[in-house]
Write a protein that holds these residues in place. Structure first.
Motif, mmCIF file in Angstrom:
data_model
loop_
_atom_site.group_PDB
_atom_site.id
_atom_site.type_symbol
_atom_site.label_atom_id
_atom_site.label_comp_id
_atom_site.label_asym_id
_atom_site.label_seq_id
_atom_site.Cartn_x
_atom_site.Cartn_y
_atom_site.Cartn_z
ATOM 1 N N LYS A 5 76.134 129.401 -49.468
ATOM 2 C CA LYS A 5 76.736 128.234 -48.817
ATOM 3 C C LYS A 5 76.411 128.285 -47.333
ATOM 4 O O LYS A 5 76.544 129.339 -46.702
ATOM 5 N N VAL A 6 76.004 127.153 -46.804
ATOM 6 C CA VAL A 6 75.689 127.095 -45.377
ATOM 7 C C VAL A 6 76.997 127.123 -44.600
ATOM 8 O O VAL A 6 77.871 126.268 -44.799
ATOM 9 N N ILE A 7 77.148 128.121 -43.713
ATOM 10 C CA ILE A 7 78.401 128.233 -42.956
ATOM 11 C C ILE A 7 78.177 128.178 -41.441
ATOM 12 O O ILE A 7 79.143 128.291 -40.686
ATOM 13 N N GLY A 8 76.954 128.007 -41.012
ATOM 14 C CA GLY A 8 76.770 127.961 -39.566
ATOM 15 C C GLY A 8 75.326 127.863 -39.157
ATOM 16 O O GLY A 8 74.430 127.717 -39.998
ATOM 17 N N THR A 9 75.116 127.934 -37.856
ATOM 18 C CA THR A 9 73.798 127.742 -37.259
ATOM 19 C C THR A 9 73.534 128.848 -36.238
ATOM 20 O O THR A 9 74.442 129.289 -35.560
ATOM 21 N N VAL A 10 72.272 129.276 -36.156
ATOM 22 C CA VAL A 10 71.861 130.223 -35.112
ATOM 23 C C VAL A 10 71.060 129.451 -34.076
ATOM 24 O O VAL A 10 70.098 128.761 -34.422
ATOM 25 N N TRP A 11 71.461 129.577 -32.811
ATOM 26 C CA TRP A 11 70.733 128.933 -31.731
ATOM 27 C C TRP A 11 69.862 129.957 -31.025
ATOM 28 O O TRP A 11 70.329 131.036 -30.677
ATOM 29 N N SER A 12 68.600 129.586 -30.824
ATOM 30 C CA SER A 12 67.666 130.500 -30.185
ATOM 31 C C SER A 12 66.674 129.718 -29.341
ATOM 32 O O SER A 12 65.997 128.820 -29.839
ATOM 33 N N VAL B 54 70.803 140.340 -28.716
ATOM 34 C CA VAL B 54 71.025 139.982 -30.120
ATOM 35 C C VAL B 54 69.797 139.213 -30.600
ATOM 36 O O VAL B 54 69.333 138.297 -29.914
ATOM 37 N N VAL B 55 69.273 139.605 -31.743
ATOM 38 C CA VAL B 55 67.981 139.078 -32.189
ATOM 39 C C VAL B 55 68.004 138.742 -33.685
ATOM 40 O O VAL B 55 68.914 139.132 -34.412
ATOM 41 N N LEU B 56 66.955 138.042 -34.111
ATOM 42 C CA LEU B 56 66.680 137.874 -35.533
ATOM 43 C C LEU B 56 65.477 138.733 -35.896
ATOM 44 O O LEU B 56 64.505 138.796 -35.127
ATOM 45 N N VAL B 57 65.531 139.358 -37.065
ATOM 46 C CA VAL B 57 64.438 140.194 -37.557
ATOM 47 C C VAL B 57 63.947 139.616 -38.882
ATOM 48 O O VAL B 57 64.745 139.372 -39.789
ATOM 49 N N ALA B 58 62.630 139.376 -38.974
ATOM 50 C CA ALA B 58 62.011 138.968 -40.244
ATOM 51 C C ALA B 58 61.341 140.185 -40.859
ATOM 52 O O ALA B 58 60.723 140.984 -40.148
ATOM 53 N N VAL B 77 59.784 142.483 -37.823
ATOM 54 C CA VAL B 77 59.440 141.958 -36.502
ATOM 55 C C VAL B 77 60.637 141.212 -35.921
ATOM 56 O O VAL B 77 61.350 140.514 -36.641
ATOM 57 N N ILE B 78 60.832 141.404 -34.630
ATOM 58 C CA ILE B 78 61.814 140.580 -33.912
ATOM 59 C C ILE B 78 61.102 139.297 -33.525
ATOM 60 O O ILE B 78 60.132 139.328 -32.755
ATOM 61 N N MET B 79 61.551 138.160 -34.106
ATOM 62 C CA MET B 79 60.839 136.904 -33.856
ATOM 63 C C MET B 79 61.696 135.872 -33.125
ATOM 64 O O MET B 79 61.232 134.756 -32.846
ATOM 65 N N ALA B 80 62.930 136.241 -32.771
ATOM 66 C CA ALA B 80 63.781 135.318 -32.008
ATOM 67 C C ALA B 80 64.889 136.098 -31.315
ATOM 68 O O ALA B 80 65.395 137.081 -31.858
ATOM 69 N N ILE B 81 65.226 135.644 -30.115
ATOM 70 C CA ILE B 81 66.392 136.160 -29.400
ATOM 71 C C ILE B 81 67.501 135.127 -29.576
ATOM 72 O O ILE B 81 67.271 133.921 -29.399
ATOM 73 N N VAL B 82 68.674 135.594 -29.962
ATOM 74 C CA VAL B 82 69.762 134.685 -30.313
ATOM 75 C C VAL B 82 70.565 134.299 -29.073
ATOM 76 O O VAL B 82 70.995 135.173 -28.303
ATOM 77 N N ASP B 83 70.744 132.986 -28.863
ATOM 78 C CA ASP B 83 71.611 132.514 -27.783
ATOM 79 C C ASP B 83 73.063 132.541 -28.225
ATOM 80 O O ASP B 83 73.925 133.072 -27.564
ATOM 81 N N LYS B 84 73.325 131.918 -29.362
ATOM 82 C CA LYS B 84 74.698 131.906 -29.878
ATOM 83 C C LYS B 84 74.703 131.505 -31.341
ATOM 84 O O LYS B 84 73.713 130.987 -31.863
#
Lengths: 99, 99, 99, 99, 99
Positions: A5-12, B54-58, B77-84
């Motif tokens: 279930k989609v519960i949120g969004t990641v902003w980058s 805080v990052v996203l890893v693929a 790989v770290i392919m994004a830095i998370v803002d929020k």
């Protein structure tokens, strides 16, 4: 695929250049009765899914088999929005779960 | 993708020749409230991520879909830095986590 | 990638013809303080790693991205020998682990 | 491959355009005595499997190696219907499980 | 790769057309002292392995890198039969396990 279930969004803002425009959604894994599992995954949306919707997520290289995700560093994609589940036990339909 | 926080660096002199120059970061998996999970993964940085971010890893073959990691023996790989994160429960926004 | 320590060797005479000459090492996964985890994996060595050394292991299709492992039925490769880890917590360096 | 039993169907109208016509089945993982495990996976059917049948599921990129699933965002496929298992312990056949 | 022991066979008549002739074996994962783990996997044999033999199993896309499994919906292959393990702890050889 996993049910979630989609519960949120990641902003980058700072991300791989091929990911500009990609919508990163937070998907909570669900049991078959739609109760939440503990695990969550961040997946790119390819079907216009929104918060609160039940979806299927494909992972690994299969996540790159959509027009939006091809050749991108993405390992999870929402590739279907779920209408309902028909669940059978012992070859008889016991539960129908509708969204 | 998994959500994580960069908590360190792996130093390696002797490595596959295609990995010269690659920056190996230690990423601790995070829950959605940014509390640490037990699991860590070593990932190559492709976006200039630093310790504490805080990052996203693929993972898997998708980790090789960046200019820096293409055709290399790298599975994360770290392919994004998370803002929020915007997290919604029961279709209402309950939490906004900002870095 | 996962962090591990080489703790042994697998000997095999009867194997896929493309695997002749491949060195199968037993790698025990490590925590960041180098204490052993329960899990072990058998990985092919591509960097001259020996018993007792701390290494990085890449898994999946990425394990085939070295000269020694290309197009072979191998799903784990040692692609780096670890010199040391710099580990930071709360953005301050707390631990430096040297081999 | 994992051993599982088809226990239901996922219905989805809004999905990746390449998935039109794909049949999404819910597969419960089984132990070797056909008792259910906790885990379930959603897999595309490529062999005409129906509810109640014991099947094998291939995952990852291997799930795309059938005519029906090629180049599609699918990470699990039912590629065989199981007739029976022969299970041996200590080199003697102890159990034969027939469907 | 994972270490396992062949404990049985899966019989299947109705399967993907590319799988005709493939031998599906049930492999129980082993600890390094050859005691059984809980997990089992169904793998295609590419080296003439039989019930009771200790083997290595490669998973994922690497399972398709043998002549027998190429381009087939198979995610696990037996690619080596194990003669013995040399296991060292603290850089000294403590155990030699022979089949």
């Amino acid at each position: 695929m996993i049910l979630g279930k989609v519960i949120g969004t990641v902003w980058s803002t700072k991300k791989d250049e091929n990911l500009v425009g990609a919508k990163f959604l937070i998907v909570q894994e669900l049991n078959l009765d739609y109760s939440p599992k503990k695990n969550t995954v961040v997946a790119v949306d390819s079907v216009g899914a929104g918060v609160g919707e039940v979806v299927l997520v494909a992972q690994g290289s299969s996540a790159r088999q959509t027009i939006l995700t091809k050749n991108k560093p993405i390992d999870a994609v929402i590739m279907a929005i779920v209408d309902k589940l028909d669940i059978s036990v012992k070859d008889k339909i016991e539960k129908v779960v509708e969204n």
